[in-house]
Design an enzyme around this catalytic site. Structure first.
Site: not given
Ligand code: GRF
Length: 197
Positions: A15, A17, A112
């Site tokens: 999480g 992001n 991504h």
């Molecule tokens: C990120 O690298 C995103 O690009 C991919 O999954 C990962 C999620 O990371 N789709 P987080 O859970 O947001 O730390």
């Protein structure tokens, strides 16, 4: 408030992001109401959401007889939150069913960790690293019914340095994600672009 936007984040894992998005929204006073939907009851993203005071719906896959039942509840949950301005996939580890993609067509984005169309799917960072690529990057794209196939909205390049380990590269990619995703989301919501993104 009629001008306030509703943003639903779908996440399965750490999480980071999700948190970067919420923090940016708060720093910049976005008129946004967040909801998190998570499919893994033990995911770290749920703890982040609790700390940040974001309402969370947990739909644990294993509580469902099959994927169709899970997908039906996911669609119902999203529909219960309407009007939804944007569905933001942030490390959501399932492929969205066509029913959800169609119901929210043009309102679902994903991030991504590669320069799509290169390295779609799982383990994108590691695969680019092991292939000896000089560059990789991050892509934000619209979600269609394929795996990381929807139209690209924005990309940033990230160099793979000779001194990199997989861990240092991952850290640099995540840093790029945490800057790019909130900027793109703000722009899609029609909010004033940030100068520090
Ligand atoms: C990120 O690298 C995103 O690009 C991919 O999954 C990962 C999620 O990371 N789709 P987080 O859970 O947001 O730390």
């Amino acid at each position: 408030m009629s001008s306030s936007k509703r943003l639903v984040v779908l996440a399965s894992g750490s999480g980071s992001n999700f948190e970067a998005l919420v923090q940016r929204a708060r720093q910049e006073h976005w008129p946004v109401h967040f909801t998190l939907i998570c499919d893994r009851p033990k995911a770290k993203v749920i703890r982040r959401a609790n700390r940040l005071g974001i309402p969370t719906v947990v739909l644990p896959t294993r509580h469902y007889a099959d994927r169709n039942h899970y997908n039906r509840d996911l669609l119902r949950t999203l529909q219960s939150l309407e009007p939804v301005d944007l569905v933001v996939l942030a490390g959501y580890m399932k492929i969205l069913p066509p029913s959800v993609v169609q119901a929210f067509q043009g309102r679902i984005v994903n991030i991504h960790p590669s320069l799509l169309p290169a390295y779609p799917g799982l383990d994108a960072i590691r695969r680019a690293f092991e292939a000896g690529e000089p560059w990789t990057g991050v892509t934000v794209h619209w979600v269609d019914e394929g795996v990381d196939t929807g139209p690209v909205i924005a990309q940033v390049e990230v160099p793979i340095l000779p001194t990199d380990t997989l861990e240092t590269l991952e850290a640099r990619i995540h840093e790029a994600e945490h800057a790019l995703y909130p900027s793109v989301v703000a722009s899609l919501l029609g909010l004033k672009p940030s100068t520090d993104g």
